[in-house]
Write a protein that holds these residues in place. Sequence first.
Motif, mmCIF file in Angstrom:
data_model
loop_
_atom_site.group_PDB
_atom_site.id
_atom_site.type_symbol
_atom_site.label_atom_id
_atom_site.label_comp_id
_atom_site.label_asym_id
_atom_site.label_seq_id
_atom_site.Cartn_x
_atom_site.Cartn_y
_atom_site.Cartn_z
ATOM 1 N N PHE A 1 0.883 4.520 -9.913
ATOM 2 C CA PHE A 1 -0.315 4.388 -9.082
ATOM 3 C C PHE A 1 -1.088 5.708 -9.044
ATOM 4 O O PHE A 1 -2.320 5.752 -9.232
ATOM 5 C CB PHE A 1 0.096 3.979 -7.665
ATOM 6 C CG PHE A 1 -1.041 3.505 -6.797
ATOM 7 C CD1 PHE A 1 -1.286 2.153 -6.641
ATOM 8 C CD2 PHE A 1 -1.863 4.406 -6.105
ATOM 9 C CE1 PHE A 1 -2.320 1.702 -5.837
ATOM 10 C CE2 PHE A 1 -2.895 3.970 -5.309
ATOM 11 C CZ PHE A 1 -3.139 2.606 -5.162
ATOM 12 N N LYS A 2 -0.338 6.788 -8.832
ATOM 13 C CA LYS A 2 -0.968 8.116 -8.723
ATOM 14 C C LYS A 2 -1.631 8.531 -10.037
ATOM 15 O O LYS A 2 -2.779 8.995 -10.053
ATOM 16 C CB LYS A 2 0.094 9.134 -8.325
ATOM 17 C CG LYS A 2 -0.400 10.579 -8.287
ATOM 18 C CD LYS A 2 0.747 11.528 -7.984
ATOM 19 C CE LYS A 2 0.293 12.982 -8.080
ATOM 20 N NZ LYS A 2 1.423 13.929 -7.854
ATOM 21 N N THR B 1 -4.754 6.662 -10.957
ATOM 22 C CA THR B 1 -5.874 7.164 -10.139
ATOM 23 C C THR B 1 -6.407 8.468 -10.724
ATOM 24 O O THR B 1 -7.627 8.659 -10.856
ATOM 25 C CB THR B 1 -5.401 7.403 -8.692
ATOM 26 O OG1 THR B 1 -4.864 6.190 -8.167
ATOM 27 C CG2 THR B 1 -6.558 7.875 -7.819
ATOM 28 N N PRO C 1 -9.979 2.168 -13.128
ATOM 29 C CA PRO C 1 -10.316 1.359 -11.946
ATOM 30 C C PRO C 1 -9.287 0.223 -11.763
ATOM 31 O O PRO C 1 -9.151 -0.629 -12.627
ATOM 32 C CB PRO C 1 -11.697 0.803 -12.269
ATOM 33 C CG PRO C 1 -11.760 0.763 -13.752
ATOM 34 C CD PRO C 1 -10.920 1.904 -14.243
ATOM 35 N N GLY D 1 -0.508 1.726 -2.688
ATOM 36 C CA GLY D 1 0.245 2.551 -3.641
ATOM 37 C C GLY D 1 1.715 2.703 -3.349
ATOM 38 O O GLY D 1 2.424 3.384 -4.087
#
Length: 459
Positions: free
Chosen positions: A30-31, A34, A39, A64
Motif C-alpha cells: 500500500f505504502k 502510494t 492511483p 492501508g
Amino acid sequence: MRQASLDRIRADISSMRNADDLDRITPLIFKELTVLGVPFIRCGVFIINEKQELVEAYLSSPDGNSLGVLRLPYSASELTIQTVEAWRKDVVYRQHWNKEDFIQWINQLMEQDQIQDSSTYQGTAAPPESLDLHFVPFKQGMLYVGAVNPLEENELELVQALAKAFSIAYARYEDFVKLESAKAEVESAMKELKATQSQLIQAEKMASLGELTAGIAHEIQNPLNFVNNFSEVSAELVDEMNEELEKGDLEEVKYIASELKENLSKINHHGKRAGSIVRGMLEHSRKSEGKKELTDLNQLADECLRLSFHGLRAKDKTFQADFKTDFDPNLPKLEVVSQDIGRVLLNLINNAFYAVNERVKSGTAKQDYLPIVTVSSTYSPLAGGQGGSIEISVKDNGPGIPASIKDKIFQPFFTTKPTGSGTGLGLSLSYDIVKAHGGELNVETKENEGTEFTVHLPT
C-alpha cells in the motif's frame, strides 16, 4: 524514486522470518504504490499454493491496514478460479466490478466464514460504485491493485516492476522458511535419535546383563550354600559345646569355640562374596554417573570372566568352553568409570565365549579342539616411573573374524549374530567407552585360529 521503492520492498520482505511477519505485506505494498503514484483504493497479494489448491489472500483495508490472511480454496468464487487460471498462463487478469459485485464478494466471504461482517473488510467506508481489479502475475502468485478506473499502461508497468521485486524478496523468505523447517526437522530427528540411542544403550546393557543372570544366580548360590552349610555345622557345634560345658571339659569347649569362630569367619567371607556379586550386578544395570574411581582392573576382569562363564553355561546346557587368566600382579589401580569398563570387559568376554562355542557347534573344529578364552593384563611403565599403560586382553581360539568384515565390527548395529541374538551395539559402545577414557580398543584376528581384543588404557 522507483528504484528506491523497489529496494525497500526487497529489503522489508527479505527480513521476514515467520508467518506473523506476513501481516506486513499489504501495508508495505500500500505504502509503495502510494509512493510510486499509482492511483488505487485497495491492494493485496495472492499467494497461490498449487499443492494445497489454496489461495492465501493478503488484502488491505481502504486505509492501508492489513485485513489478515484469507485462505480461499480455488473454487471459492469465480474470482479465485479466474485469477489462478491467469496466473498459470502468466498473464495480467482484469475485471470490473460495480457496487453490487463488490457487495456480493463481501457476502461470499462472510458465508465462507472468512470475515465476520462487512465492516471487517470495508471499515466505515461505503462500497465503491466502481472498482477495476488488476492482478499482475509473479512466480508465487498475483499482486492485486483495485482502482476506480483502469490503470494506464505506464502505471501497470510500475505495478509489474513492484511484483517482480516482491517475487525475488518473497523467494528469499520461502528459502528461509524451508531452511528453518529443515533445521527444526533435523533438531527433532536428533532429539529422537538421542532418545533412541539412550534406549538402545540401556537395551544393550540389559541384554548383556540378561545373558549373565543365570551366572549371577550360580555365583550367588555357591556362597549361599557355604553360608547354609557352615550355619548348620555351627548349630551342631553349639549343641556339642553345651554338652561339654555340662561335663566340665573346658579344653574341649575351647576347641569347639575355635571351630565356631572359624566357621563364623567363613560365613562372613561368603556372605560378603554374595554381597559383592549383587553390588556388581546393580552397578552394571544402573545408569552410569560417569564418576571415575580407583579400580582394581585385575579383580574387575576376573569377576566379569567368571560371571560370563557361569551365565552362559547355565543358559546353554550345550555350552562347552574353558577359561584361564594371566594377570600382571604389579598392575596398579586406575581411575576409571568402573561400570563402563566392566561393561566393555563383559561384552568382549561374552563375545569370546560365543565365538568358541559357535566353533564347537559348527562341527568344523578338529577332534582335539579345546575351546578356551584367556583374559590377561600387563602393565608397561614409562622410564622414570611417570605414567605408562595398562593392557587388558581377551583372547579366544574361535573361528576368527573374516577380513571382509573386520573393518565393520565397530560400526553401530553391525552384528554377525542371528536376528534377535544381538543389538549390534556392543563393540561400538565398547569402542566409545574406551576412547572416552583416553584409550584404544584394538583387534587382532586370524581365520580358523582366533581373535584377540586388547584394551589399552593410559595410567
